[in-house]
Design a protein around this motif. Structure first.
Motif, PDB file in Angstrom:
ATOM      1  N   LYS A  55      80.476  90.616 -25.486  1.00  0.00           N
ATOM      2  CA  LYS A  55      79.121  91.174 -25.382  1.00  0.00           C
ATOM      3  C   LYS A  55      78.797  92.005 -26.619  1.00  0.00           C
ATOM      4  O   LYS A  55      77.708  91.874 -27.203  1.00  0.00           O
ATOM      5  CB  LYS A  55      79.019  92.046 -24.117  1.00  0.00           C
ATOM      6  CG  LYS A  55      77.693  92.787 -23.962  1.00  0.00           C
ATOM      7  CD  LYS A  55      77.707  93.656 -22.714  1.00  0.00           C
ATOM      8  CE  LYS A  55      76.434  94.471 -22.580  1.00  0.00           C
ATOM      9  NZ  LYS A  55      75.236  93.639 -22.351  1.00  0.00           N
ATOM     10  N   ASN A  87      85.198  90.095 -21.872  1.00  0.00           N
ATOM     11  CA  ASN A  87      83.759  90.028 -21.626  1.00  0.00           C
ATOM     12  C   ASN A  87      83.025  91.145 -22.354  1.00  0.00           C
ATOM     13  O   ASN A  87      81.959  90.928 -22.944  1.00  0.00           O
ATOM     14  CB  ASN A  87      83.481  90.117 -20.120  1.00  0.00           C
ATOM     15  CG  ASN A  87      83.338  88.751 -19.472  1.00  0.00           C
ATOM     16  OD1 ASN A  87      82.958  87.781 -20.122  1.00  0.00           O
ATOM     17  ND2 ASN A  87      83.648  88.670 -18.195  1.00  0.00           N
ATOM     18  N   ILE A  88      83.583  92.353 -22.313  1.00  0.00           N
ATOM     19  CA  ILE A  88      82.969  93.471 -23.025  1.00  0.00           C
ATOM     20  C   ILE A  88      82.994  93.211 -24.531  1.00  0.00           C
ATOM     21  O   ILE A  88      82.001  93.413 -25.237  1.00  0.00           O
ATOM     22  CB  ILE A  88      83.694  94.792 -22.689  1.00  0.00           C
ATOM     23  CG1 ILE A  88      83.413  95.185 -21.234  1.00  0.00           C
ATOM     24  CG2 ILE A  88      83.256  95.919 -23.643  1.00  0.00           C
ATOM     25  CD1 ILE A  88      84.247  96.344 -20.735  1.00  0.00           C
ATOM     26  N   PRO A 136      80.827 101.469 -22.719  1.00  0.00           N
ATOM     27  CA  PRO A 136      80.556 100.466 -21.687  1.00  0.00           C
ATOM     28  C   PRO A 136      80.933 100.977 -20.302  1.00  0.00           C
ATOM     29  O   PRO A 136      81.915 101.701 -20.128  1.00  0.00           O
ATOM     30  CB  PRO A 136      81.458  99.286 -22.085  1.00  0.00           C
ATOM     31  CG  PRO A 136      82.034  99.634 -23.420  1.00  0.00           C
ATOM     32  CD  PRO A 136      82.002 101.122 -23.513  1.00  0.00           C
ATOM     33  N   THR A 143      81.494  99.211 -16.461  1.00  0.00           N
ATOM     34  CA  THR A 143      81.573  97.956 -15.720  1.00  0.00           C
ATOM     35  C   THR A 143      81.570  98.255 -14.230  1.00  0.00           C
ATOM     36  O   THR A 143      82.432  98.978 -13.732  1.00  0.00           O
ATOM     37  CB  THR A 143      82.850  97.172 -16.076  1.00  0.00           C
ATOM     38  OG1 THR A 143      82.851  96.904 -17.475  1.00  0.00           O
ATOM     39  CG2 THR A 143      82.913  95.850 -15.320  1.00  0.00           C
ATOM     40  N   ARG A 188      89.192 100.629 -18.293  1.00  0.00           N
ATOM     41  CA  ARG A 188      87.885 100.551 -17.628  1.00  0.00           C
ATOM     42  C   ARG A 188      87.686  99.181 -16.984  1.00  0.00           C
ATOM     43  O   ARG A 188      87.166  99.066 -15.870  1.00  0.00           O
ATOM     44  CB  ARG A 188      86.763 100.828 -18.628  1.00  0.00           C
ATOM     45  CG  ARG A 188      86.622 102.268 -19.071  1.00  0.00           C
ATOM     46  CD  ARG A 188      86.225 103.166 -17.913  1.00  0.00           C
ATOM     47  NE  ARG A 188      86.101 104.563 -18.306  1.00  0.00           N
ATOM     48  CZ  ARG A 188      84.940 105.160 -18.528  1.00  0.00           C
ATOM     49  NH1 ARG A 188      83.817 104.483 -18.431  1.00  0.00           N
ATOM     50  NH2 ARG A 188      84.908 106.436 -18.845  1.00  0.00           N
ATOM     51  N   ALA A 189      88.090  98.138 -17.705  1.00  0.00           N
ATOM     52  CA  ALA A 189      87.925  96.784 -17.189  1.00  0.00           C
ATOM     53  C   ALA A 189      88.769  96.561 -15.935  1.00  0.00           C
ATOM     54  O   ALA A 189      88.327  95.930 -14.976  1.00  0.00           O
ATOM     55  CB  ALA A 189      88.309  95.772 -18.263  1.00  0.00           C
ATOM     56  N   THR A 234      78.416  94.646 -16.937  1.00  0.00           N
ATOM     57  CA  THR A 234      78.641  95.656 -17.963  1.00  0.00           C
ATOM     58  C   THR A 234      77.317  96.175 -18.515  1.00  0.00           C
ATOM     59  O   THR A 234      76.451  95.407 -18.911  1.00  0.00           O
ATOM     60  CB  THR A 234      79.488  95.093 -19.114  1.00  0.00           C
ATOM     61  OG1 THR A 234      80.761  94.691 -18.609  1.00  0.00           O
ATOM     62  CG2 THR A 234      79.695  96.143 -20.196  1.00  0.00           C
ATOM     63  N   VAL A 291      76.005  99.164 -21.387  1.00  0.00           N
ATOM     64  CA  VAL A 291      76.541  99.948 -22.500  1.00  0.00           C
ATOM     65  C   VAL A 291      75.571 101.078 -22.857  1.00  0.00           C
ATOM     66  O   VAL A 291      74.386 100.840 -23.076  1.00  0.00           O
ATOM     67  CB  VAL A 291      76.786  99.063 -23.745  1.00  0.00           C
ATOM     68  CG1 VAL A 291      77.409  99.889 -24.869  1.00  0.00           C
ATOM     69  CG2 VAL A 291      77.700  97.883 -23.394  1.00  0.00           C
ATOM     70  N   ILE A 335      89.237 100.640 -23.026  1.00  0.00           N
ATOM     71  CA  ILE A 335      88.418  99.540 -22.531  1.00  0.00           C
ATOM     72  C   ILE A 335      89.179  98.674 -21.537  1.00  0.00           C
ATOM     73  O   ILE A 335      88.625  98.258 -20.514  1.00  0.00           O
ATOM     74  CB  ILE A 335      87.884  98.681 -23.696  1.00  0.00           C
ATOM     75  CG1 ILE A 335      86.965  99.528 -24.590  1.00  0.00           C
ATOM     76  CG2 ILE A 335      87.127  97.460 -23.167  1.00  0.00           C
ATOM     77  CD1 ILE A 335      85.784 100.149 -23.877  1.00  0.00           C
TER      78      ILE A 335
END
Length: 354
Positions: free
Chosen positions: A44, A40-41, A150, A152, A16-17, A157, A159, A13
């Motif tokens: 969420k 943020n992910i 997720p 982005t 990915r971010a 984002t 999912v 993650i």
């Protein structure tokens, strides 16, 4: 419905971010885009799931049992960029400050930690969500375990959610056959070789007919076309090795209970101070001023984070008194004061003075 356990693939993650959020730095020059995107992910997912328990798993630098089986495992991956590397320990510090359980162990991967905890949670009656950008985790999906992937893009984002039926619908194989599919076609991201010359379509066709790598091998003389038959026949050991490399362990002895993953006292003074030092202002509105020293943000403002929340608020504010508006995004801030018709196209966090 039982209690909820959320399991997050930390390395996947944050990676990915990092690539999904434009470059951000704090006043000291520390890169923060991956931290911002990860949080943020995570927030969420927490808002959607409302879990009682959470664990974030990370990889260690040390070789794993898969490297001992196949020296070239993940051998084609590029080194982590320095701009991302510097953010990983800071993120871990923030998660620890928020009392979120993080776990890693030399010799096994985060995937194996997630797989073991997911099966443990399912067995003990929890509703489980596994959050990762890695589709290898789809092999864990069941009716009680949901794999959430997720994506982005441009700071937004989305999912994708998978229980077992969604995996079958999307890929034409069952979750467990994801392992067999990688055994046949390989996985370039992990440098799992598979059977040379066998791609996704051929792998799915063979698994539809024979079910598993082992059954494909047992019926190798029946395979058509001839090219696929010869490919499998000449690479039986490689197919078996590739399947083993692709199999997530779900029985690791971790020495950790789900009760140790309970969420409590997330929004405290220490975590607030760390986020403040990173200049990620858009996340500070989550913190209670009574606990953190944050000067009354929760008492003086309404925090809106979605387009739907903004639309409802704007509709109610049209006939009311003037409101002060402060918009946060990508670590920056804009302020304005006017009657209730202000609208921002970007989906970010907004603070509205009551």
């Amino acid at each position: 419905m039982g209690k909820k356990l959320v399991l997050i693939d930390g390395n996947s993650i944050i990676n990915r971010a990092f690539y999904g959020i434009p470059e951000l730095t704090n006043k000291d020059g520390l890169h923060t885009n991956a931290i911002y995107g990860f949080l943020n992910i995570m927030f969420k997912i927490m808002e959607e799931e409302e879990p009682e328990y959470m664990l974030v798993a990370f990889d260690e630098k040390a070789p794993t049992f898969r490297h001992k089986m196949y020296e070239e495992y993940k051998g084609t991956r590029k080194p982590m960029p320095d701009e991302l590397r510097e953010q990983v320990p800071v993120l871990r510090e923030i998660l620890c400050a928020m009392n979120i359980c993080i776990f890693s162990r030399e010799g096994i991967e985060a995937d194996d930690i997630l797989g073991t905890m997911a099966r443990k949670g399912e067995k003990e009656g929890y509703t489980v969500s596994v959050v990762s950008g890695d589709r290898d985790l789809l092999q864990l999906a069941t009716d009680k375990i949901m794999v959430r992937i997720p994506k982005t893009r441009a700071g937004k984002t989305v999912v994708e959610d998978y229980h077992a039926p969604e995996v079958i619908e999307k890929y034409g194989v069952t979750p467990l056959q994801i392992i067999d599919m990688k055994g046949l076609m390989g996985d370039s991201s992990d440098n799992i070789p598979g059977v040379p010359g066998v791609g996704e379509k051929t792998a799915i066709k063979l698994l539809t007919l024979y079910g598993t790598v082992e059954n494909v091998i047992a019926h190798v003389d029946e395979i058509t076309p001839k090219r696929a038959k010869e490919a499998v026949k000449n690479n039986i050991a490689l197919a078996k090795l590739s399947k083993e490399l692709a199999t997530i362990k779900t029985d690791c002895k971790l020495g950790i209970s789900i009760e140790q993953c309970v969420l409590k006292d997330l929004y405290n003074k220490k975590a607030y101070g760390l986020l403040q030092s990173l200049d990620i202002k858009s996340l500070l509105g989550r913190f209670d001023g009574d606990k953190t020293g944050n000067p009354g943000v929760e008492k003086n403002f309404v925090v809106l984070r979605t387009r739907e929340e903004w639309a409802a608020f704007a509709d109610s504010a049209q006939k009311g008194d003037p409101v002060g508006v402060r918009a946060f995004y990508d670590g920056a801030e804009e302020s304005s004061s006017r009657h209730g018709g202000l609208f921002f196209e970007r989906e970010n966090s907004f603070l509205f003075n009551r």
